[in-house]
Design a protein around this motif. Structure first.
Motif, PDB file in Angstrom:
ATOM      1  N   ARG A 170      34.098  -7.734 -90.700  1.00 57.12           N
ATOM      2  CA  ARG A 170      34.187  -8.152 -89.299  1.00 57.12           C
ATOM      3  C   ARG A 170      33.853  -9.635 -89.117  1.00 57.12           C
ATOM      4  O   ARG A 170      33.567 -10.088 -88.002  1.00 57.12           O
ATOM      5  CB  ARG A 170      33.297  -7.275 -88.419  1.00 57.12           C
ATOM      6  CG  ARG A 170      33.720  -5.810 -88.423  1.00 57.12           C
ATOM      7  CD  ARG A 170      32.915  -4.977 -87.438  1.00 57.12           C
ATOM      8  NE  ARG A 170      33.235  -5.302 -86.056  1.00 57.12           N
ATOM      9  CZ  ARG A 170      34.233  -4.764 -85.374  1.00 57.12           C
ATOM     10  NH1 ARG A 170      35.022  -3.882 -85.948  1.00 57.12           N
ATOM     11  NH2 ARG A 170      34.445  -5.088 -84.112  1.00 57.12           N
ATOM     12  N   VAL A 171      33.870 -10.389 -90.205  1.00 58.24           N
ATOM     13  CA  VAL A 171      33.735 -11.840 -90.121  1.00 58.24           C
ATOM     14  C   VAL A 171      35.116 -12.456 -90.322  1.00 58.24           C
ATOM     15  O   VAL A 171      35.759 -12.233 -91.352  1.00 58.24           O
ATOM     16  CB  VAL A 171      32.753 -12.391 -91.172  1.00 58.24           C
ATOM     17  CG1 VAL A 171      32.689 -13.910 -91.095  1.00 58.24           C
ATOM     18  CG2 VAL A 171      31.369 -11.801 -90.981  1.00 58.24           C
ATOM     19  N   HIS A 172      35.574 -13.224 -89.348  1.00 63.30           N
ATOM     20  CA  HIS A 172      36.899 -13.842 -89.393  1.00 63.30           C
ATOM     21  C   HIS A 172      36.732 -15.355 -89.473  1.00 63.30           C
ATOM     22  O   HIS A 172      36.059 -15.960 -88.626  1.00 63.30           O
ATOM     23  CB  HIS A 172      37.711 -13.450 -88.166  1.00 63.30           C
ATOM     24  CG  HIS A 172      37.833 -11.968 -87.984  1.00 63.30           C
ATOM     25  ND1 HIS A 172      38.696 -11.188 -88.728  1.00 63.30           N
ATOM     26  CD2 HIS A 172      37.155 -11.120 -87.167  1.00 63.30           C
ATOM     27  CE1 HIS A 172      38.576  -9.920 -88.365  1.00 63.30           C
ATOM     28  NE2 HIS A 172      37.641  -9.851 -87.420  1.00 63.30           N
ATOM     29  N   LEU A 173      37.339 -15.953 -90.477  1.00 64.85           N
ATOM     30  CA  LEU A 173      37.162 -17.370 -90.739  1.00 64.85           C
ATOM     31  C   LEU A 173      38.377 -18.154 -90.247  1.00 64.85           C
ATOM     32  O   LEU A 173      39.526 -17.786 -90.522  1.00 64.85           O
ATOM     33  CB  LEU A 173      36.968 -17.602 -92.243  1.00 64.85           C
ATOM     34  CG  LEU A 173      35.688 -16.961 -92.798  1.00 64.85           C
ATOM     35  CD1 LEU A 173      35.823 -16.674 -94.274  1.00 64.85           C
ATOM     36  CD2 LEU A 173      34.494 -17.859 -92.535  1.00 64.85           C
ATOM     37  N   LEU A 174      38.112 -19.243 -89.530  1.00 67.72           N
ATOM     38  CA  LEU A 174      39.177 -20.069 -88.974  1.00 67.72           C
ATOM     39  C   LEU A 174      38.919 -21.538 -89.297  1.00 67.72           C
ATOM     40  O   LEU A 174      37.789 -22.017 -89.165  1.00 67.72           O
ATOM     41  CB  LEU A 174      39.240 -19.920 -87.451  1.00 67.72           C
ATOM     42  CG  LEU A 174      39.560 -18.533 -86.882  1.00 67.72           C
ATOM     43  CD1 LEU A 174      39.449 -18.583 -85.368  1.00 67.72           C
ATOM     44  CD2 LEU A 174      40.948 -18.086 -87.311  1.00 67.72           C
ATOM     45  N   ARG A 175      39.968 -22.230 -89.709  1.00 65.12           N
ATOM     46  CA  ARG A 175      39.834 -23.676 -89.883  1.00 65.12           C
ATOM     47  C   ARG A 175      40.071 -24.333 -88.533  1.00 65.12           C
ATOM     48  O   ARG A 175      41.197 -24.341 -88.010  1.00 65.12           O
ATOM     49  CB  ARG A 175      40.822 -24.198 -90.923  1.00 65.12           C
ATOM     50  CG  ARG A 175      40.574 -25.669 -91.259  1.00 65.12           C
ATOM     51  CD  ARG A 175      41.472 -26.185 -92.348  1.00 65.12           C
ATOM     52  NE  ARG A 175      41.137 -27.560 -92.681  1.00 65.12           N
ATOM     53  CZ  ARG A 175      41.837 -28.323 -93.528  1.00 65.12           C
ATOM     54  NH1 ARG A 175      42.903 -27.815 -94.137  1.00 65.12           N
ATOM     55  NH2 ARG A 175      41.468 -29.564 -93.759  1.00 65.12           N
ATOM     56  N   ALA A 176      39.015 -24.844 -87.951  1.00 64.11           N
ATOM     57  CA  ALA A 176      39.101 -25.418 -86.613  1.00 64.11           C
ATOM     58  C   ALA A 176      37.874 -26.273 -86.352  1.00 64.11           C
ATOM     59  O   ALA A 176      36.828 -26.100 -86.988  1.00 64.11           O
ATOM     60  CB  ALA A 176      39.189 -24.310 -85.559  1.00 64.11           C
ATOM     61  N   SER A 177      37.998 -27.185 -85.421  1.00 67.60           N
ATOM     62  CA  SER A 177      36.866 -27.992 -84.976  1.00 67.60           C
ATOM     63  C   SER A 177      36.186 -27.284 -83.816  1.00 67.60           C
ATOM     64  O   SER A 177      36.811 -27.062 -82.764  1.00 67.60           O
ATOM     65  CB  SER A 177      37.352 -29.378 -84.561  1.00 67.60           C
ATOM     66  OG  SER A 177      36.276 -30.164 -84.082  1.00 67.60           O
ATOM     67  N   TRP A 178      34.965 -26.905 -84.020  1.00 65.27           N
ATOM     68  CA  TRP A 178      34.159 -26.208 -83.030  1.00 65.27           C
ATOM     69  C   TRP A 178      34.915 -25.020 -82.438  1.00 65.27           C
ATOM     70  O   TRP A 178      35.327 -24.123 -83.130  1.00 65.27           O
ATOM     71  CB  TRP A 178      33.658 -27.182 -81.963  1.00 65.27           C
ATOM     72  CG  TRP A 178      32.961 -28.383 -82.512  1.00 65.27           C
ATOM     73  CD1 TRP A 178      33.157 -29.691 -82.180  1.00 65.27           C
ATOM     74  CD2 TRP A 178      31.950 -28.420 -83.542  1.00 65.27           C
ATOM     75  NE1 TRP A 178      32.358 -30.526 -82.919  1.00 65.27           N
ATOM     76  CE2 TRP A 178      31.604 -29.777 -83.761  1.00 65.27           C
ATOM     77  CE3 TRP A 178      31.316 -27.443 -84.313  1.00 65.27           C
ATOM     78  CZ2 TRP A 178      30.656 -30.188 -84.693  1.00 65.27           C
ATOM     79  CZ3 TRP A 178      30.365 -27.848 -85.253  1.00 65.27           C
ATOM     80  CH2 TRP A 178      30.041 -29.190 -85.428  1.00 65.27           C
ATOM     81  N   LEU A 179      35.186 -25.019 -81.119  1.00 67.25           N
ATOM     82  CA  LEU A 179      35.764 -23.844 -80.466  1.00 67.25           C
ATOM     83  C   LEU A 179      37.235 -24.035 -80.088  1.00 67.25           C
ATOM     84  O   LEU A 179      37.768 -23.284 -79.269  1.00 67.25           O
ATOM     85  CB  LEU A 179      34.965 -23.519 -79.201  1.00 67.25           C
ATOM     86  CG  LEU A 179      33.571 -22.918 -79.448  1.00 67.25           C
ATOM     87  CD1 LEU A 179      32.700 -23.082 -78.220  1.00 67.25           C
ATOM     88  CD2 LEU A 179      33.677 -21.453 -79.843  1.00 67.25           C
ATOM     89  N   GLU A 180      37.892 -25.006 -80.688  1.00 72.63           N
ATOM     90  CA  GLU A 180      39.256 -25.319 -80.263  1.00 72.63           C
ATOM     91  C   GLU A 180      40.216 -24.144 -80.466  1.00 72.63           C
ATOM     92  O   GLU A 180      41.238 -24.054 -79.777  1.00 72.63           O
ATOM     93  CB  GLU A 180      39.781 -26.550 -80.998  1.00 72.63           C
ATOM     94  CG  GLU A 180      39.996 -26.353 -82.494  1.00 72.63           C
ATOM     95  CD  GLU A 180      40.537 -27.595 -83.184  1.00 72.63           C
ATOM     96  OE1 GLU A 180      40.623 -28.654 -82.513  1.00 72.63           O
ATOM     97  OE2 GLU A 180      40.883 -27.511 -84.382  1.00 72.63           O
ATOM     98  N   ALA A 181      39.905 -23.231 -81.386  1.00 70.62           N
ATOM     99  CA  ALA A 181      40.797 -22.105 -81.661  1.00 70.62           C
ATOM    100  C   ALA A 181      40.445 -20.858 -80.850  1.00 70.62           C
ATOM    101  O   ALA A 181      41.100 -19.826 -80.996  1.00 70.62           O
ATOM    102  CB  ALA A 181      40.770 -21.771 -83.153  1.00 70.62           C
ATOM    103  N   CYS A 182      39.423 -20.939 -80.005  1.00 73.16           N
ATOM    104  CA  CYS A 182      38.962 -19.762 -79.263  1.00 73.16           C
ATOM    105  C   CYS A 182      39.485 -19.785 -77.829  1.00 73.16           C
ATOM    106  O   CYS A 182      39.549 -20.835 -77.189  1.00 73.16           O
ATOM    107  CB  CYS A 182      37.430 -19.709 -79.262  1.00 73.16           C
ATOM    108  SG  CYS A 182      36.721 -19.485 -80.909  1.00 73.16           S
ATOM    109  N   ALA A 183      39.838 -18.613 -77.339  1.00 69.43           N
ATOM    110  CA  ALA A 183      40.419 -18.482 -76.006  1.00 69.43           C
ATOM    111  C   ALA A 183      39.336 -18.567 -74.933  1.00 69.43           C
ATOM    112  O   ALA A 183      38.164 -18.294 -75.188  1.00 69.43           O
ATOM    113  CB  ALA A 183      41.156 -17.154 -75.898  1.00 69.43           C
TER     114      ALA A 183
END
Length: 300
Positions: A170-183
Motif C-alpha cells: 500500500r505504498v505507492h511511489l511517484l517521481r514528483a516535486s512535493w505534491l504536484e502529482a496529488c489531486a
C-alpha cells in the motif's frame, strides 16, 4: 589460519584507537569498529565480543581495512554498510538518499498519535528518500495508503527496493516535486522532512553531511523555501481537517509556524524531540468557511 591472520580483539582495539583519534563528537568509535568488522567478516557483534581471540582470514581483514580507511576519511557508516536502522526497520541506503536519523522518528510517532489508526487514510510522504517514513507508517498502519514522492530517480529506486523487500503493497511511489502529482482534497495527511539547511551553513562541510546528497539537505537561501512550497500545496491537497506534519531545524519553529499560518493552515504547533530541541511543526487544513487562525504555539 595463515601467519598473517589477525585476531578479532587486536583489530577492534586498533580500529577503536584510530577512530577515536578523529575526535568526532558525533561518532561512537567502539560501536563503529565493531560494525565495520562485523560487515567484513559476516559475524555478529555478539560473536566478535565473545571470541576476541578468533582469527580473521586475510580476505575479510583486507575488506575491514578498506572499510576502516573510508570511515577514517569521513564516509558515513550507513553508506559503508549499505543499510540503516529506522523505527523497527532496517532500510537500504545509498549516497542517493539521506541517512534516516532517530529524530525523524518523531514524525512517525506524531502521525500515529494524531491520525485515526483504523480509518483508510491517504497519507503523503514528501521527499521520501529511502522511503523510511512511508515504510514505517505502512508497517504500523496497514489500512492506510501511503503516497511517497521524490524528484530524484535514484532515491526512488532505493525506496522501491525497501518497499518491495518489506512487502508493503500500500505504498505507492511517484517521481514528483512535493505534491504536484496529488489531486485537490485527496489527502488526509502530508508528512515531510524537507531540506532545511540554509545556504552556506558550516554544518554542510562537517561529518556525514559532506557525503549526503546536497539537494536533500539545503534548498539554498534561508533554508525555508521547501516549507513555503509545501504549505501552499498542502492547502490544495489536504481534506478539511487534514494534518500537515513537518520536520525542521531547531531554530526554525517560529518561521515555519508563520509560513503555515500565512498559507491558511490552522493552529500551527511546534513540538520538541527527546533531546528537548524544537523538531517538528504540525497544523491542520481549515474547514470550508473557517477563517484560519494565526495563533502560533511552541510546545516543548
Amino acid at each position: 589460519m595463515t601467519e598473517h591472520a589477525a585476531q578479532v580483539g587486536a583489530l577492534l582495539r586498533r580500529a577503536f584507537a584510530e577512530l577515536a583519534a578523529r575526535g568526532d563528537p558525533d561518532s561512537s568509535p567502539r560501536l563503529e569498529a565493531e560494525l565495520l568488522l562485523s560487515e567484513a567478516t559476516g559475524w555478529t557483534r555478539t560473536h566478535l565480543l565473545a571470541w576476541p581471540e578468533q582469527c580473521v582470514v586475510p580476505a575479510a581483514q583486507a575488506q575491514f581495512e578498506s572499510l576502516l580507511a573510508r570511515r577514517l576519511a569521513g564516509e558515513p557508516i550507513a553508506y559503508l554498510r549499505g543499510r540503516q536502522a529506522f523505527w523497527t526497520l532496517e532500510l537500504t541506503v545509498t549516497p542517493a538518499t539521506l541517512i534516516p536519523r532517530p529524530e525523524t522518528e518523531l514524525l512517525v510517532e506524531t502521525a500515529l498519535a494524531e491520525l485515526d489508526p483504523s480509518a483508510r487514510l491517504r497519507v503523503a510522504d514528501l521527499g521520501t528518500g529511502s522511503g523510511a517514513i512511508a515504510a514505517a507508517l505502512a508497517t504500523e498502519r496497514p489500512a492506510w495508503t501511503l503516497i511517497a514522492t521524490d524528484r530524484c530517480a535514484a532515491a526512488l529506486t532505493v525506496a522501491r527496493d525497501n518497499v518491495r523487500r518489506l512487502g508493503l503493497t500500500r505504498v505507492h511511489l511517484l517521481r514528483a516535486s512535493w505534491l504536484e502529482a496529488c489531486a485537490p482534497n485527496s489527502l488526509d495527511a502530508v508528512i515531510a522532512n524537507p531540506p532545511y539547511v540554509a545556504a552556506g551553513d558550516p554544518h554542510l562541510q562537517r561529518g556525514d553531511l559532506r557525503f549526503e546528497p546536497s539537494h536533500a539537505l539545503t534548498p539554498g537561501g534561508d533554508g525555508l523555501d521547501a516549507y513555503r512550497a509545501i504549505a501552499v500545496d498542502a492547502t490544495r491537497c489536504l481534506r478539511c481537517g487534514g494534518w500537515l506534519i513537518l520536520e525542521h531545524g531547531n531554530e526554525q519553529g517560529a518561521a515555519v509556524r508563520q509560513i503555515l499560518s500565512a498559507a491558511g493552515l490552522t493552529n500551527p504547533l511546534t513540538r520538541a524531540d527527546l533531546a528537548g530541541q524544537p523538531r517538528l511543526t504540525l497544523a491542520r487544513a481549515a474547514p470550508i468557511g473557517h477563517s484560519s487562525s494565526h495563533q502560533t504555539t511552541e510546545s516543548v
